[in-house]
Design a protein around this motif. Structure first.
Motif, short mmCIF file in Angstrom:
data_model
loop_
_atom_site.label_atom_id
_atom_site.label_comp_id
_atom_site.label_asym_id
_atom_site.label_seq_id
_atom_site.Cartn_x
_atom_site.Cartn_y
_atom_site.Cartn_z
N PRO A 221 -9.85 -9.66 76.00
CA PRO A 221 -8.80 -8.96 76.73
C PRO A 221 -9.13 -7.48 76.87
O PRO A 221 -9.90 -6.92 76.08
N LEU A 222 -8.53 -6.82 77.87
CA LEU A 222 -8.85 -5.42 78.16
C LEU A 222 -8.54 -4.52 76.97
O LEU A 222 -9.31 -3.61 76.64
N ALA A 223 -7.42 -4.76 76.28
CA ALA A 223 -7.06 -3.92 75.14
C ALA A 223 -8.10 -4.01 74.03
O ALA A 223 -8.46 -3.00 73.42
N ASP A 224 -8.61 -5.22 73.79
CA ASP A 224 -9.64 -5.39 72.76
C ASP A 224 -10.96 -4.74 73.19
O ASP A 224 -11.68 -4.18 72.35
N GLN A 225 -11.28 -4.81 74.48
CA GLN A 225 -12.51 -4.15 74.95
C GLN A 225 -12.45 -2.65 74.71
O GLN A 225 -13.41 -2.04 74.21
N LYS A 227 -10.60 -1.02 72.54
CA LYS A 227 -10.59 -0.72 71.10
C LYS A 227 -12.00 -0.83 70.51
O LYS A 227 -12.43 0.04 69.74
N ILE A 228 -12.75 -1.86 70.89
CA ILE A 228 -14.10 -2.05 70.33
C ILE A 228 -15.02 -0.94 70.81
O ILE A 228 -15.82 -0.39 70.04
N LEU A 229 -14.92 -0.58 72.10
CA LEU A 229 -15.78 0.48 72.62
C LEU A 229 -15.49 1.81 71.94
O LEU A 229 -16.41 2.53 71.52
N MET A 230 -14.23 2.17 71.81
CA MET A 230 -13.88 3.45 71.19
C MET A 230 -14.25 3.46 69.70
O MET A 230 -14.66 4.49 69.17
N LEU A 245 -16.45 -0.51 81.45
CA LEU A 245 -15.53 -1.64 81.63
C LEU A 245 -15.78 -2.36 82.95
O LEU A 245 -15.36 -3.51 83.10
N GLY A 246 -16.41 -1.72 83.92
CA GLY A 246 -16.70 -2.38 85.18
C GLY A 246 -15.83 -1.87 86.32
O GLY A 246 -14.72 -1.36 86.10
N PRO A 247 -16.30 -2.02 87.55
CA PRO A 247 -15.56 -1.48 88.69
C PRO A 247 -14.28 -2.23 89.02
O PRO A 247 -13.41 -1.70 89.69
N SER A 248 -14.15 -3.48 88.57
CA SER A 248 -12.97 -4.28 88.92
C SER A 248 -11.77 -4.00 88.03
O SER A 248 -10.69 -4.54 88.27
N VAL A 249 -11.92 -3.17 87.01
CA VAL A 249 -10.82 -2.90 86.07
C VAL A 249 -9.92 -1.81 86.64
O VAL A 249 -10.40 -0.81 87.19
N ASP A 250 -8.61 -2.01 86.52
CA ASP A 250 -7.63 -1.05 87.01
C ASP A 250 -7.58 0.17 86.09
O ASP A 250 -7.42 0.03 84.87
N LEU A 255 -5.79 3.49 81.28
CA LEU A 255 -5.08 4.65 80.74
C LEU A 255 -4.00 4.24 79.75
O LEU A 255 -3.80 4.89 78.72
N ARG A 256 -3.30 3.16 80.06
CA ARG A 256 -2.28 2.68 79.11
C ARG A 256 -2.93 2.20 77.81
O ARG A 256 -2.42 2.45 76.72
N GLY A 257 -4.06 1.50 77.93
CA GLY A 257 -4.71 0.97 76.73
C GLY A 257 -5.38 2.04 75.89
O GLY A 257 -5.35 1.97 74.65
N ILE A 258 -5.98 3.06 76.52
CA ILE A 258 -6.71 4.07 75.77
C ILE A 258 -5.79 4.92 74.92
O ILE A 258 -6.15 5.38 73.84
#
Length: 654
Positions: A221-225, A227-230, A245-250, A255-258
């Motif tokens: 999931p995007l939130a886990d991606q 978290k792992i990257l940071m 994260l790739g061009p297809s990610v909103d 911004l909400r997840g970071i």
């Protein structure tokens, strides 16, 4: 199974003793050994394996191998239940003896009241547990009736039953040609007999725990991606995070997840302390709990929201953490600069701050709350945090050497009288040999960790100011006192009266040649550091104390046969101007000069290069196949390896 009691190896007295212990003195129908002698032994079957599909019974006859598949395998093992029966008899006899001794006192005992209890109906769940218990299963096994069987021997002539059953183990086909399944190669036939286990087929190579696979990451999931990257990178600009994260990610979702896992510092995102230090963890160096580490790291992050520079000594004094813990906290988000302190690792990202003012305002409110908490815990004097994070100080202004000389000349003209008095005082001190010309030698015990010496020395000194207004008023220029540096001619490489320029140039040239013979590639920053160390080792009143400017030092380097390598640093590099000036010895007189020149030409067009490209270019230019040892020697002389890439010495940035 009957035991041969007539065999000379059979102990008759032992057999009688066992029968007596099991059945007692009286023999009846329930006796285990009716002959009062242990003349038989019980064998009990047990299942050997749950999977019998890979086993077969083989019979070899007349050059043919006949295989019969097995659907079950039982193993007979001796049963020692008679020993349990002997123990039960022994306990009964002891109970009878105790009852006989106590019967004499029964008449004298008083009548006692007893309580009668009726058992409650058994529930279905309790019945299931009782049925599955070991005691119940053993009881059922003991109650199972015996079945009398007639044993047919293998070679009993009067009974052909065993031979008849044995024929079922032979293939009934007329010829082996009909078995088309056996028309295979030996390896294929063995694969049919012994197919690979499904568990072995499922085994896949697992990557090391410290390697992050982007392919596996994008399945999360995007939130886990995020978290792992940071957690792995620790400090990252928002643009870099979006590219990973790739061009297809909103971007709105990112911004909400970071904001859940990181804090905004100078326009860059720094992972939160509680992500790196979970609740139940502790420091590997001092063992302090995670709560103390998180508080200390929050203090370091907060200091970087106010300035690009932090001094480790101040952090250690406030947080009360050990030197190793403080160093780890700083290395997460900063790099050490000699004579300056610790600088934030990334440049100020003003583009993100202008593009997302709502996020900046929200982060400002969070930092206000963190500041209040830190002031309460550490008893800090209240310091005003800027109202908006875009008002934080930007990166330091970079000033060239010529501009600094012009500033120094203008200040010297304005303060001529003061500078003359300072110059006279310095001359008197030099003549008295009480102070070495502008060089201070720290007398400290050697640090236990060699790598901390430069960092501690850098933090003991006040940070060097790079602004034009004060850059020359209170610092040394390669060992030159402040008064002389602002005096004009002396700073430009002309020594004061009484000191020969020829001797200064000769001494400086000897130092430069000796240094580049040992280290073929040096940045101007590293060369100045080595020169200051060289000054500290010289006796008072040496000619080099007359003052050496940056330009004079660079001219001497070029005159010594060195060349400046214009390394194309990346646009967002954190290297200072002195660190971006790279000099290399062009000709040293050995066999590797040509190889080094080819290598330096490569780095004049590339900031970092892979080894295979270097080796192919060396082979192409030199017209010969170089050995691995020759390539290693050239790389060792001029380069360092970091992250699988090769950089010129002094140019790699963490």
């Amino acid at each position: 199974m009957a035991i041969d009691t007539l065999n000379p190896n059979y102990c008759r007295s032992k057999g009688e003793q066992i029968a007596l212990n099991v059945d007692g003195a009286c023999a009846d129908e329930t006796s285990t050994y009716s002959s009062k002698l242990m003349d038989k032994q019980t064998f009990c079957s047990s299942q050997t394996t749950s999977n019998t599909s890979r086993y077969a019974a083989a019979l070899y006859r007349q050059g043919e191998l006949h295989l019969t598949p097995l659907h079950g395998i039982l193993q007979l093992r001796p049963s020692f239940s008679y020993l349990d029966k002997a123990d039960a008899k022994h306990r009964e006899r002891e109970a009878a003896n105790e009852a006989g001794d106590s019967s004499q006192d029964e008449a004298e005992e008083d009548v006692k009241q007893i309580t009668v209890r009726f058992s409650r109906p058994e529930s279905e769940q309790a019945r299931q547990r009782r049925v599955q218990s070991y005691e119940f299963l053993q009881k059922r096994q003991a109650e199972e009736p015996w079945v009398q069987l007639h044993y047919c021997g293998l070679r009993v002539s009067q009974d052909s039953r065993s031979e008849h059953e044995r024929q079922y183990l032979l293939c009934q086909g007329s010829s082996g040609v009909e078995n088309t399944e056996l028309v295979k190669s030996p390896s294929e036939y063995l694969m049919m007999l012994m197919p690979p286990s499904q568990e072995e087929e499922k085994d896949k190579p697992v990557a090391p725990s410290n390697i992050l696979s982007m392919a596996q990451l994008r399945t999360l999931p995007l939130a886990d991606q995020i978290k792992i990257l940071m957690k792995n990178v620790k400090v990252m600009p928002f643009a870099n995070l979006m590219s990973l994260l790739g061009p297809s990610v909103d971007s709105v979702a990112v911004l909400r997840g970071i904001q859940k896992v990181a804090m905004l510092v100078q326009g860059n995102w720094v992972v939160k302390s509680d992500i790196l230090y979970p609740k139940d963890s502790s420091s590997p160096h001092s063992g302090v709990p995670a709560e103390v580490l998180c508080r200390g790291r929050d203090f370091v992050m907060w200091k970087f929201t106010q300035s690009r520079w932090v001094v480790r000594k101040e952090v250690a004094t406030v947080t009360k953490l050990c030197a190793e813990d403080v160093k780890d906290l700083l290395e997460h988000m900063a790099i050490v600069r000699i004579n300056k302190g610790w600088e934030f690792i990334l440049p100020h990202d003003r583009e993100f701050i202008k593009k997302h003012p709502d996020v900046v305002q929200r982060q400002h409110m969070l930092w206000t709350g963190i500041q209040a908490k830190l002031e309460k815990v550490y008893n800090l004097v209240k310091e005003a945090i800027p109202k908006k994070l875009d008002e934080q100080p930007g990166p330091a202004v970079l000033v060239s050497g010529e501009q600094r000389v012009q500033v120094a000349k203008s200040k010297a003209q304005q303060n001529h009288a003061f500078l003359e008095r300072e110059l006279q005082r310095r001359k008197e001190q030099i003549q008295a040999s009480t102070v070495m010309g502008g060089v201070r030698i720290k007398e400290e015990p050697v640090s236990e960790e060699g790598e901390d010496e430069d960092e501690q020395e850098a933090e003991e000194e006040e940070p060097m100011d790079t602004m034009p207004s004060s850059g020359l008023s209170n610092r040394l220029a390669n060992g030159l006192p402040t008064g002389r540096a602002a005096g004009g001619d002396s700073f430009n490489g002309h020594p004061p009266p009484g000191c020969s320029s020829t001797s200064v140039a000769r001494e400086l040239g000897a130092f430069v040649k000796a240094t580049f013979q040992r280290q073929f590639v040096l940045t101007l920053s590293e060369l100045k550091r080595l020169f200051n160390l060289h000054l500290a080792s010289l006796p008072p009143g040496h000619t080099l104390f007359s003052g050496i400017s940056d330009r004079m030092l660079q001219d001497t380097v070029l005159a010594a046969g060195c060349k400046q390598i214009l390394v194309p640093f990346p646009p967002q590099t954190a290297a200072s101007p002195d660190e971006q000036k790279v000099f290399a010895l062009w000709e040293s007189g050995d066999m590797s000069d040509q190889h080094r020149q080819v290598l330096l030409e490569i780095f004049s067009k590339n900031y970092r290069v892979r080894r295979n490209l270097i080796q192919s270019r060396l082979t192409q230019e030199c017209g010969e196949d170089l050995s691995k040892q020759e390539v290693d020697k050239v790389l060792k002389d001029c380069c360092v390896s970091y992250g699988g890439m090769w950089y010129l010495k002094g140019t790699v940035q963490s």
